[in-house]
Design a protein around this motif. Structure first.
Motif, PDB file in Angstrom:
ATOM      1  N   ILE A 272       0.719  -1.016  -0.024  1.00 64.55           N
ATOM      2  CA  ILE A 272      -0.212  -0.178  -0.034  1.00 64.55           C
ATOM      3  C   ILE A 272       0.882   1.222  -0.121  1.00 64.55           C
ATOM      4  CG2 ILE A 272      -1.756   1.292   1.269  1.00 64.55           C
ATOM      5  CD1 ILE A 272      -2.732  -1.379   2.408  1.00 64.55           C
ATOM      6  N   THR A 273       2.111   1.394   0.823  1.00 61.10           N
ATOM      7  CA  THR A 273       2.931   2.736   0.919  1.00 61.10           C
ATOM      8  C   THR A 273       3.568   2.602  -0.534  1.00 61.10           C
ATOM      9  OG1 THR A 273       3.200   2.089   3.231  1.00 61.10           O
ATOM     10  CG2 THR A 273       4.562   3.624   2.287  1.00 61.10           C
ATOM     11  N   ASN A 274       4.325   1.510  -0.849  1.00 59.67           N
ATOM     12  CA  ASN A 274       4.974   1.700  -2.133  1.00 59.67           C
ATOM     13  C   ASN A 274       4.140   2.033  -3.379  1.00 59.67           C
ATOM     14  OD1 ASN A 274       7.291   0.983  -0.393  1.00 59.67           O
ATOM     15  ND2 ASN A 274       7.306  -1.175  -1.485  1.00 59.67           N
ATOM     16  N   GLY A 275       2.953   1.384  -3.320  1.00 62.09           N
ATOM     17  CA  GLY A 275       2.100   1.742  -4.683  1.00 62.09           C
ATOM     18  C   GLY A 275       1.626   3.041  -4.661  1.00 62.09           C
ATOM     19  N   THR A 276       1.229   3.606  -3.161  1.00 61.18           N
ATOM     20  CA  THR A 276       0.855   5.064  -3.242  1.00 61.18           C
ATOM     21  C   THR A 276       1.666   5.929  -3.684  1.00 61.18           C
ATOM     22  OG1 THR A 276      -0.553   4.688  -1.320  1.00 61.18           O
ATOM     23  CG2 THR A 276      -0.158   6.972  -1.541  1.00 61.18           C
ATOM     24  N   LEU A 277       3.137   5.576  -3.339  1.00 63.40           N
ATOM     25  CA  LEU A 277       4.369   6.488  -3.637  1.00 63.40           C
ATOM     26  C   LEU A 277       4.372   6.527  -5.183  1.00 63.40           C
ATOM     27  CD1 LEU A 277       6.819   8.306  -3.180  1.00 63.40           C
ATOM     28  CD2 LEU A 277       8.166   6.260  -2.843  1.00 63.40           C
ATOM     29  N   LEU A 295      -9.390  -0.245 -13.826  1.00 64.36           N
ATOM     30  CA  LEU A 295      -8.055  -0.565 -13.846  1.00 64.36           C
ATOM     31  C   LEU A 295      -7.360  -0.987 -12.344  1.00 64.36           C
ATOM     32  CD1 LEU A 295      -6.762   2.616 -16.083  1.00 64.36           C
ATOM     33  CD2 LEU A 295      -7.143  -0.034 -16.725  1.00 64.36           C
ATOM     34  N   LEU A 296      -7.980  -0.932 -11.357  1.00 60.89           N
ATOM     35  CA  LEU A 296      -7.492  -1.271 -10.297  1.00 60.89           C
ATOM     36  C   LEU A 296      -6.911  -2.596 -10.140  1.00 60.89           C
ATOM     37  CD1 LEU A 296     -10.207   0.106  -7.688  1.00 60.89           C
ATOM     38  CD2 LEU A 296      -7.785   0.709  -7.628  1.00 60.89           C
ATOM     39  N   PRO A 297      -7.339  -3.837 -10.528  1.00 56.16           N
ATOM     40  CA  PRO A 297      -6.786  -4.942 -10.710  1.00 56.16           C
ATOM     41  C   PRO A 297      -5.610  -4.923 -11.294  1.00 56.16           C
ATOM     42  CG  PRO A 297      -9.073  -5.466 -11.173  1.00 56.16           C
ATOM     43  CD  PRO A 297      -8.636  -4.048 -11.054  1.00 56.16           C
ATOM     44  N   SER A 298      -5.315  -4.461 -12.579  1.00 57.75           N
ATOM     45  CA  SER A 298      -3.883  -4.395 -13.248  1.00 57.75           C
ATOM     46  C   SER A 298      -3.033  -3.515 -12.470  1.00 57.75           C
ATOM     47  CB  SER A 298      -4.359  -3.927 -14.843  1.00 57.75           C
ATOM     48  OG  SER A 298      -4.847  -2.583 -14.819  1.00 57.75           O
ATOM     49  N   ALA A 299      -3.578  -2.317 -11.736  1.00 61.23           N
ATOM     50  CA  ALA A 299      -2.640  -1.428 -11.408  1.00 61.23           C
ATOM     51  C   ALA A 299      -2.004  -2.075  -9.905  1.00 61.23           C
ATOM     52  CB  ALA A 299      -3.611  -0.254 -10.815  1.00 61.23           C
ATOM     53  N   VAL A 300      -2.803  -2.807  -9.307  1.00 58.21           N
ATOM     54  CA  VAL A 300      -2.243  -3.536  -8.082  1.00 58.21           C
ATOM     55  C   VAL A 300      -1.125  -4.535  -8.841  1.00 58.21           C
ATOM     56  CG1 VAL A 300      -2.893  -5.374  -6.270  1.00 58.21           C
ATOM     57  CG2 VAL A 300      -4.203  -3.118  -6.630  1.00 58.21           C
ATOM     58  N   GLU A 301      -1.494  -5.289  -9.456  1.00 61.24           N
ATOM     59  CA  GLU A 301      -0.198  -6.037 -10.285  1.00 61.24           C
ATOM     60  C   GLU A 301       0.918  -5.481 -10.632  1.00 61.24           C
ATOM     61  OE1 GLU A 301      -0.781  -9.645  -9.903  1.00 61.24           O
ATOM     62  OE2 GLU A 301      -2.669  -8.774  -8.872  1.00 61.24           O
ATOM     63  N   GLU A 302       0.767  -4.043 -11.195  1.00 62.10           N
ATOM     64  CA  GLU A 302       1.782  -3.551 -11.499  1.00 62.10           C
ATOM     65  C   GLU A 302       2.656  -2.966 -10.335  1.00 62.10           C
ATOM     66  OE1 GLU A 302       4.351  -1.213 -14.572  1.00 62.10           O
ATOM     67  OE2 GLU A 302       3.583  -3.458 -13.928  1.00 62.10           O
ATOM     68  N   MET A 303       1.987  -2.553  -9.287  1.00 64.85           N
ATOM     69  CA  MET A 303       2.587  -2.166  -8.132  1.00 64.85           C
ATOM     70  C   MET A 303       3.260  -3.228  -7.480  1.00 64.85           C
ATOM     71  SD  MET A 303      -0.748  -0.016  -6.611  1.00 64.85           S
ATOM     72  CE  MET A 303      -1.344   1.580  -7.457  1.00 64.85           C
ATOM     73  N   LEU A 304       2.740  -4.550  -7.815  1.00 59.35           N
ATOM     74  CA  LEU A 304       3.615  -5.610  -7.108  1.00 59.35           C
ATOM     75  C   LEU A 304       4.801  -5.708  -7.814  1.00 59.35           C
ATOM     76  CD1 LEU A 304       0.483  -7.855  -6.695  1.00 59.35           C
ATOM     77  CD2 LEU A 304       2.243  -7.404  -4.860  1.00 59.35           C
ATOM     78  N   ARG A 305       4.935  -5.571  -9.270  1.00 55.58           N
ATOM     79  CA  ARG A 305       6.103  -5.642 -10.013  1.00 55.58           C
ATOM     80  C   ARG A 305       6.826  -4.511 -10.008  1.00 55.58           C
ATOM     81  NH1 ARG A 305       8.572  -3.976 -14.420  1.00 55.58           N
ATOM     82  NH2 ARG A 305       7.128  -2.276 -14.740  1.00 55.58           N
ATOM     83  N   TYR A 306       6.335  -3.260  -9.953  1.00 60.36           N
ATOM     84  CA  TYR A 306       7.292  -2.125 -10.187  1.00 60.36           C
ATOM     85  C   TYR A 306       7.756  -1.485  -8.740  1.00 60.36           C
ATOM     86  CZ  TYR A 306       8.485   2.839 -11.135  1.00 60.36           C
ATOM     87  OH  TYR A 306       9.293   3.695 -11.193  1.00 60.36           O
ATOM     88  N   ALA A 307       6.867  -2.002  -7.828  1.00 60.89           N
ATOM     89  CA  ALA A 307       7.260  -1.365  -6.438  1.00 60.89           C
ATOM     90  C   ALA A 307       6.904  -2.152  -5.053  1.00 60.89           C
ATOM     91  CB  ALA A 307       6.313  -0.160  -5.996  1.00 60.89           C
TER      92      ALA A 307
END
Length: 423
Positions: A272-277, A295-307
C-alpha cells in the motif's frame, strides 16, 4: 598473503566469478529507492550467476537475477527452504549468533520454513484461513475499515500513509480473522518491526530472538484462552483441528498462527505504501486510475511488479548441482533477485516504466511453485480496496515532502519509514 593466493586458486579452479556484490547492497536504502543501478551491475557483464562472499552471516552465496532462473528455482525441488540444510562455514565471530537464530527458526515449523512432506501438511493447516469464500466475505469489512481510517484523518487534510492507513488496515483485517484483540496491535507492531528491521543485522540478532520469544509466548497464551473460550475465528478453528486429531503438533499450531499474523499484514503494509508513492510520482498514471476504477486489478499487479516489497528470496541447494556452468554445493545459499527479474526487458515491455494498464504481467511478487503465497487473494483484495478508497476519498493527494526526503528502511523488504501526504 599465502592464504589469499590459496583462496584465489580455489576461486579459479571452481570457475567462480570474482565477487562484485555484498549482501548490504541488496538492502541499502539507495537500492530500495532505485534498484536500477544494482540491476545494471547484475546484468552488464552478461553473467547469469554471480558470487557473494557472505550472505548475512550464512556463508558464501550465489545470486541469480533472470526471470526464468528465479521462477525455475522457485519451482525446483532440488532447492529447499528449511535452514537445517544450510552448510554455513563462515569463519567469523558472527557464525554462532547466526546459528542460534537458525536454530530458533527451525523450532518454529510453519509452511514457509519447511519442505515437503511437512510443508504439504502445514500448508493444508494454514489454508483454513484463506478459503476463497472467506476472503470474498471479507470485502465489506475491509471497505468499512478503509473508510473508517480515512474518516479519522479527513478533516486534517494530511496524514502519514504508513501509520494512518497502510499499517492499520491489514493488521485489523488479519487480527479480526484470527480472533486477536485489537488492544494487542501495538505490541505486534513493535515485535514485527524489530524482527523485520534487524533480522539481517548480525549485531541485532539478540534483539530479534527476544522479539520472537515474546511473540511466541503471547501466542501460546492466546491459544490457551481460545481453547477455554472458543469463538468463530481462525485460531479457534485451528485449535479444533488439532483436538480433532489432525496431524499437527501444538508447536506447529502456534508457529502457524505467528506466521499468519506477521505475513498476513507486513507485506501488504509495504504494498500500500510503495504503491501510493508510485502513483504520486507518476501523476498521469494516478489520473488514469482516478478516471477508470476498472484498472484497479491491473494497477495492483503493476505495483507488485514495479514497487513490490519483496526484493529477493532465498533457497538452499539440497544437493550438489551445476547452475550455468558453476558448481553449486549442497547447503549453499542461492539468492533470487526478484527485483531484478521484474526489470527484465524480455519479460516486460518497457520494464523500467510504471504502467497500470500492463496486460502481460508475470511478476514473481507472490513466488512460484509450492510456496506460492497462500495469502495472495487477500493481499490483492486489500490492495484494490485500499487504493480505490484512497483515490476516491483523496483525489487531490500529493506528497507533503520532497521525494528525496523520504527514508527507506535498511531491511529485507522495500519499505518506507513514513509517507506524509496532504489532500
Amino acid at each position: 598473503m599465502k592464504l589469499a593466493l590459496v583462496y584465489l586458486s580455489f576461486i579459479y579452479e571452481r570457475g567462480i566469478p570474482m565477487r562484485q556484490f555484498t549482501s548490504a547492497e541488496f538492502i541499502s536504502p539507495e537500492n530500495m529507492r532505485d534498484f536500477s543501478s544494482l540491476y545494471k551491475k547484475l546484468t552488464e557483464t552478461g553473467e547469469p550467476i554471480h558470487r557473494m562472499d557472505d550472505f548475512f552471516g550464512m556463508g558464501a552465496a550465489w545470486i541469480v537475477h533472470s526471470h526464468d532462473d528465479v521462477a525455475r528455482i522457485l519451482k525446483d525441488p532440488r532447492f529447499v527452504i528449511n535452514m537445517k540444510h544450510l552448510a554455513s562455514n563462515t569463519p567469523n565471530s558472527e557464525s554462532s549468533t547466526i546459528q542460534s537464530l537458525v536454530e530458533k527458526l527451525q523450532s518454529m515449523p510453519n509452511m514457509i520454513t519447511v519442505d515437503p512432506p511437512d510443508h504439504t501438511r502445514l500448508r493444508r493447516l494454514a489454508s483454513k484461513a484463506f478459503t476463497p469464500r472467506m476472503v470474498e466475505e471479507l470485502q465489506p469489512r475491509i471497505q468499512q475499515i478503509a473508510d473508517e481510517l480515512l474518516d479519522a484523518v479527513q478533516a486534517r487534510g494530511q496524514m502519514n500513509i504508513v501509520e494512518d492507513y497502510a499499517y492499520p488496515l491489514p493488521i485489523k483485517v488479519i487480527s479480526e480473522m484470527l480472533g486477536v484483540p485489537a488492544s494487542d496491535h501495538t505490541r505486534f507492531r513493535e515485535w514485527t518491526k524489530t524482527i523485520s528491521n534487524s533480522s539481517l543485522d548480525p549485531s541485532k540478532l539478540n534483539e530479534v530472538e527476544s522479539a520472537l520469544e515474546a511473540f511466541m509466548e503471547y501466542i501460546k497464551t492466546l491459544v490457551e484462552e481460545k481453547r477455554k473460550k472458543p469463538s468463530n475465528d481462525v485460531i479457534s478453528s485451528l485449535i479444533q483441528a488439532y483436538e480433532d486429531g489432525d496431524q499437527f503438533t501444538e508447536n506447529e499450531i502456534i508457529s502457524t498462527i505467528w506466521l499468519l499474523i506477521t505475513a498476513g499484514h507486513e507485506t501488504t503494509v509495504h504494498l500500500i505504501t510503495n504503491g501510493t508513492l508510485a502513483l504520486l510520482q507518476h501523476p498521469e498514471q494516478m489520473n488514469q486510475l482516478l478516471n477508470d476504477s476498472s484498472l484497479l486489478p491491473s494497477a495492483v499487479e503493476e505495483m507488485l511488479r514495479y514497487a513490490g516489497p519483496v526484493m529477493f528470496g532465498m533457497r538452499i541447494a539440497g544437493e550438489d548441482l551445476v547452475l550455468h556452468g558453476q558448481e553449486v554445493r549442497k547447503g549453499e545459499v542461492v539468492v533470487l533477485s526478484i527485483a531484478a527479474a521484474h526489470l527484465e526487458a524480455s519479460k516486460f515491455e518497457n520494464a523500467a516504466e510504471f504502467n497500470i494498464t500492463r496486460e502481460e504481467n508475470d511478476h514473481l511478487a507472490f513466488g512460484k511453485g509450492i510456496h506460492f503465497c497462500l495469502g495472495a487473494p487477500l493481499a490483492r483484495l486489500e490492495g484494490k480496496i485500499a487504493f480505490g478508497t484512497l483515490l476516491r476519498r483523496c483525489p487531490n493527494m500529493r506528497l507533503a515532502v520532497e521525494p528525496e526526503q523520504l527514508v527507506f528502511k535498511h531491511n529485507s523488504m522495500r519499505s518506507l519509514e513514513s509517507l506524509p501526504v496532504v489532500f
